[in-house]
Structure formats: C-alpha cells, structure tokens
Design an enzyme around this catalytic site. Structure first.
Site, mmCIF file in Angstrom:
data_model
loop_
_atom_site.group_PDB
_atom_site.id
_atom_site.type_symbol
_atom_site.label_atom_id
_atom_site.label_comp_id
_atom_site.label_asym_id
_atom_site.label_seq_id
_atom_site.Cartn_x
_atom_site.Cartn_y
_atom_site.Cartn_z
ATOM 1 N N TYR A 1 -0.501 -76.888 23.884
ATOM 2 C CA TYR A 1 -0.075 -75.491 23.764
ATOM 3 C C TYR A 1 -0.960 -74.760 22.760
ATOM 4 C CZ TYR A 1 2.718 -71.457 22.371
ATOM 5 O OH TYR A 1 3.128 -70.185 22.050
ATOM 6 N N GLU B 1 10.454 -66.030 22.798
ATOM 7 C CA GLU B 1 10.505 -65.914 21.333
ATOM 8 C C GLU B 1 11.916 -65.559 20.887
ATOM 9 O OE1 GLU B 1 8.312 -66.809 19.147
ATOM 10 O OE2 GLU B 1 6.472 -66.873 20.321
ATOM 11 N N TRP C 1 10.246 -73.779 17.588
ATOM 12 C CA TRP C 1 9.477 -73.374 18.770
ATOM 13 C C TRP C 1 9.285 -74.545 19.732
ATOM 14 C CZ3 TRP C 1 8.825 -69.756 21.888
ATOM 15 C CH2 TRP C 1 7.807 -69.778 22.827
#
Length: 188
Positions: A19, A41, A49
């Site tokens: 990522y 988000e 995350w």
C-alpha cells in the site's frame, strides 16, 4: 525491493508495504476514487488504518464498488445488511455518513462540480511537499478542507481525517525524507 528505504512508521507487514509503495501519497485525480478514499478515511476514525485497509475489499463489496449513484440510493435494508456484514466496520453512523456522502457527491456532480477539481483547488492542483521529518495530525489547510466538507454535509471529516485523506490522495507528500517515495509525488 526490501533494500529500499521506506517511511519509519510503516512496519514490516507486506500488505501494508505494498500500500505504501504503490498507493499512499500518489496524486489521485479520479473523482470516484477520491470519494472512496474519503469515505474509508471516515471509517478509520477511532481505528487503525491497517484495519480499514484489511477490510477494503469487504467495503468495496458492501458498498457496490463505491459507485456513488448506487450508494446514494441505499435504504434502510442496506443499512441493516451492512450492519450484519463482518467485511466492513459495523458502525451505523459511519454507514449512514457514507450513504449521505454519496448523495452529496452526486449532488455536486449534478451541479457540474467535479469532486477531484474541488479537492485539488485547495492547492491549485499542486502537491505540497512535506519536510520529510515533521509528523502532524492536522494542518491549517486540513482544517479549511474539513470545514468546507462539513458545510456541504459530509460527516467524519474532521481536520485529522481531512489531513489523512490529503496524505493518502497525494495532495501532501509526507513520506520520510529517507524514503524512496519522498519527493516523487509531483512526478506521478
């Protein structure tokens, strides 16, 4: 690619490294993708995350590929379906905020306002290069963006979430100075 220097916050999980290397901080100019990123988000609020990243495919399946037109038409049965789906974060408030976010996206589009143009107008289309050292949770610009998103009706878009979105979408290049991706955002 294991000999490359990467951001120190990253850790060693291959999924997260991919990522970082391939997505995080690369300037994104596709409106639908930017909207998906903002919604994810928002789901991250109060969580890590990596939790959201691990569930991203589940989110995409549950939210019709983040097609704003389809999500905007979700009703109570979809909220119930998503609340029972272990592939997503089962927060009714965040699910409803995503549905409303899709409706706002569609309203903007129908008025002729491009979501990507809206996003990038805050920097005149330019990537902000961080110093590669400072770690911050929000900035004055993320507070301005947050305020405008809230004014339009978006939820879960406080200054910290707005800043994380700016970083993920490549508006801000906040890679560590020693990271092989530092300073490359404007070239993507």
């Amino acid at each position: 690619m294991s000999d490359l220097h990467r951001c120190t916050w990253l850790g060693h999980e291959p999924f997260y490294i991919a990522y970082h290397d391939d997505e995080w901080g690369r300037p994104e100019h596709d409106s639908r993708t930017l909207w998906e990123m903002l919604m994810l988000e928002g789901f991250q609020a109060g969580l890590s995350w990596i939790t959201i990243l691990r569930k991203r495919e589940g989110f995409r399946a549950g939210f019709a590929g983040f097609d704003p037109d389809k999500v905007a038409a979700f009703g109570e049965e979809d909220v119930a379906r998503l609340m029972a789906d272990p592939g997503v974060v089962r927060s009714q408030a965040k699910i409803r905020a995503t549905i409303r976010g899709a409706q706002i996206f569609c309203e903007m589009r129908d008025r002729g306002e491009d979501f990507a143009a809206f996003f990038w107008a805050f920097t005149d289309g330019k990537v902000i290069l961080g110093d590669g050292v400072t770690r911050q949770a929000s900035t004055p610009l993320s507070a301005v963006i947050s305020k405008e998103l809230k004014r339009r009706g978006f939820k879960f878009v406080g200054p910290t979430i707005a800043y994380a979105w700016m970083q993920a979408a490549g508006m801000v290049d906040d890679h560590d100075r020693a990271c092989f991706r530092y300073g490359k955002g404007a070239a993507d």
